[in-house]
Scaffold this motif. Structure first.
Motif, PDB file in Angstrom:
ATOM      1  N   MET A  74       2.998  22.628  64.657  1.00  0.00           N
ATOM      2  CA  MET A  74       3.674  21.418  65.111  1.00  0.00           C
ATOM      3  C   MET A  74       2.661  20.374  65.562  1.00  0.00           C
ATOM      4  N   GLY A  75       1.632  20.832  66.284  1.00  0.00           N
ATOM      5  CA  GLY A  75       0.594  19.902  66.706  1.00  0.00           C
ATOM      6  C   GLY A  75      -0.135  19.301  65.525  1.00  0.00           C
ATOM      7  N   MET A  76      -0.437  20.128  64.523  1.00  0.00           N
ATOM      8  CA  MET A  76      -1.124  19.629  63.336  1.00  0.00           C
ATOM      9  C   MET A  76      -0.265  18.617  62.577  1.00  0.00           C
ATOM     10  N   LEU A  77       1.013  18.925  62.390  1.00  0.00           N
ATOM     11  CA  LEU A  77       1.888  18.010  61.653  1.00  0.00           C
ATOM     12  C   LEU A  77       2.124  16.711  62.415  1.00  0.00           C
ATOM     13  N   GLU A  78       2.260  16.792  63.723  1.00  0.00           N
ATOM     14  CA  GLU A  78       2.482  15.587  64.525  1.00  0.00           C
ATOM     15  C   GLU A  78       1.249  14.682  64.531  1.00  0.00           C
ATOM     16  N   LYS A  79       0.054  15.286  64.554  1.00  0.00           N
ATOM     17  CA  LYS A  79      -1.181  14.487  64.473  1.00  0.00           C
ATOM     18  C   LYS A  79      -1.254  13.762  63.137  1.00  0.00           C
ATOM     19  N   ARG A  80      -0.888  14.455  62.083  1.00  0.00           N
ATOM     20  CA  ARG A  80      -0.921  13.828  60.759  1.00  0.00           C
ATOM     21  C   ARG A  80       0.108  12.708  60.661  1.00  0.00           C
ATOM     22  N   ALA A  81       1.275  12.936  61.250  1.00  0.00           N
ATOM     23  CA  ALA A  81       2.308  11.896  61.245  1.00  0.00           C
ATOM     24  C   ALA A  81       1.840  10.659  62.000  1.00  0.00           C
ATOM     25  N   ALA A  82       1.178  10.869  63.132  1.00  0.00           N
ATOM     26  CA  ALA A  82       0.687   9.748  63.945  1.00  0.00           C
ATOM     27  C   ALA A  82      -0.363   8.935  63.206  1.00  0.00           C
ATOM     28  N   VAL A 107     -12.212  25.452  57.765  1.00  0.00           N
ATOM     29  CA  VAL A 107     -12.395  24.006  57.621  1.00  0.00           C
ATOM     30  C   VAL A 107     -11.252  23.269  58.320  1.00  0.00           C
ATOM     31  N   GLU A 108     -11.601  22.371  59.201  1.00  0.00           N
ATOM     32  CA  GLU A 108     -10.615  21.622  59.969  1.00  0.00           C
ATOM     33  C   GLU A 108      -9.648  20.874  59.047  1.00  0.00           C
ATOM     34  N   GLY A 109      -8.345  21.010  59.334  1.00  0.00           N
ATOM     35  CA  GLY A 109      -7.336  20.273  58.583  1.00  0.00           C
ATOM     36  C   GLY A 109      -6.900  20.912  57.291  1.00  0.00           C
ATOM     37  N   CYS A 110      -7.486  22.044  56.921  1.00  0.00           N
ATOM     38  CA  CYS A 110      -7.135  22.688  55.652  1.00  0.00           C
ATOM     39  C   CYS A 110      -5.765  23.360  55.741  1.00  0.00           C
ATOM     40  N   LEU A 111      -5.065  23.405  54.634  1.00  0.00           N
ATOM     41  CA  LEU A 111      -3.770  24.082  54.539  1.00  0.00           C
ATOM     42  C   LEU A 111      -3.858  25.550  54.924  1.00  0.00           C
ATOM     43  N   MET A 112      -5.020  26.157  54.703  1.00  0.00           N
ATOM     44  CA  MET A 112      -5.156  27.592  54.952  1.00  0.00           C
ATOM     45  C   MET A 112      -5.670  27.921  56.354  1.00  0.00           C
TER      46      MET A 112
END
Length: 264
Positions: free
Chosen positions: A233-241, A217-222
């Motif tokens: 890093m890409g996932m965290l930066e997208k969330r920060a943006a 599932v897209e965006g899931c912690l797992m």
């Protein structure tokens, strides 16, 4: 002659008393380590539910200079209380010298645990061992950009490659050590919860066909990128943006699996 007899009798009485005193000495405590040396996910229900163990005790062993941030540990303990029915989560920190290894296999991590771990299940307390390493995984491939942030290797054991986390975090102005630590801790403990299909049977199929024991599932912690490679890093930066909380949460399917196995 009588005098010699009395002296001998006195000596025998002293020896007898010494012998009795030795019998009263407490027996050495033998720790049964076997409940903490099982396979990954085998203790998922024990961790999630409150049926047998009411308390989690986290032994955080870290190499000098590589202690996790207080911010990440606070977010991590909140995550545990949000997803389990444990009444208390206790954190014990233990500073350890460096092993001097340039990189680690999981077997080497497990060997270090056997040398240094002190917390094991006792009474209503379930103990978890977390090792924060000062060297990367031997499986990392810098040329391919493949790195490992953490791993679980037993039912109550995990390693966080703190050196690797810090190296990734320093490359971003938006993401801190604490952000990457928090996401990695929560992800790896998700595997100790039994996700995905590691002890908590999926209610619905949502396992990634390309990366076993991870969520599709897209965006899931797992998601697998939170454990391997620079994808975190890409996932965290997208969330920060987007203004989201940096550490992703479990998706609805993973939460459904936890609830089915005794969690929240």
């Amino acid at each position: 002659m009588k005098r010699h007899f009395l002296l001998l009798l006195a000596m025998l009485m002293v020896l007898s008393n010494c012998s009795k005193g030795d019998d009263n000495e407490p027996e050495p405590v033998v720790i049964d380590k076997s409940p903490n040396l099982r396979g990954t996910g085998d203790s998922a229900n024990d961790i999630l539910s409150n049926d047998f163990y009411t308390m989690l005790q986290l032994e955080v062993a870290y190499v000098t200079g590589f202690r996790p941030t207080q911010e990440a540990m606070e977010e991590f303990t909140t995550y545990l209380t949000d997803r389990t029915f444990k009444e208390e989560v206790e954190v014990i920190y233990r500073e350890l010298p460096s092993s001097g290894e340039a990189s680690f296999t999981l077997q080497e991590i497990a060997d270090l645990e056997m040398e240094n771990r002190t917390a094991y299940n006792s009474g209503e307390t379930l103990a978890i061992y977390l090792y924060f390493a000062d060297a990367p995984s031997v499986d990392d491939d810098e040329d391919e950009g493949v790195v490992t942030l953490g791993a679980v290797y037993r039912n109550t054991s995990m390693v966080i490659y703190e050196q690797t986390i810090r190296r990734l975090a320093v490359s971003s102005v938006q993401i801190s050590n604490a952000d990457v630590e928090s996401a990695t801790l929560n992800h790896e403990f998700g595997h100790l919860f039994g996700l995905v299909d590691l002890g908590s049977t999926p209610v619905n199929d949502h396992e990634d066909t390309e990366s076993a024991n991870h969520c599709n599932v897209e965006g899931c912690l797992m998601r697998a990128e939170l454990q391997f490679g620079g994808g975190i890093m890409g996932m965290l930066e997208k969330r920060a943006a987007k203004g989201f909380a940096l550490a992703p949460d479990l998706d609805a399917e993973c939460i459904l699996d936890l609830r089915a196995n005794g969690g929240r």
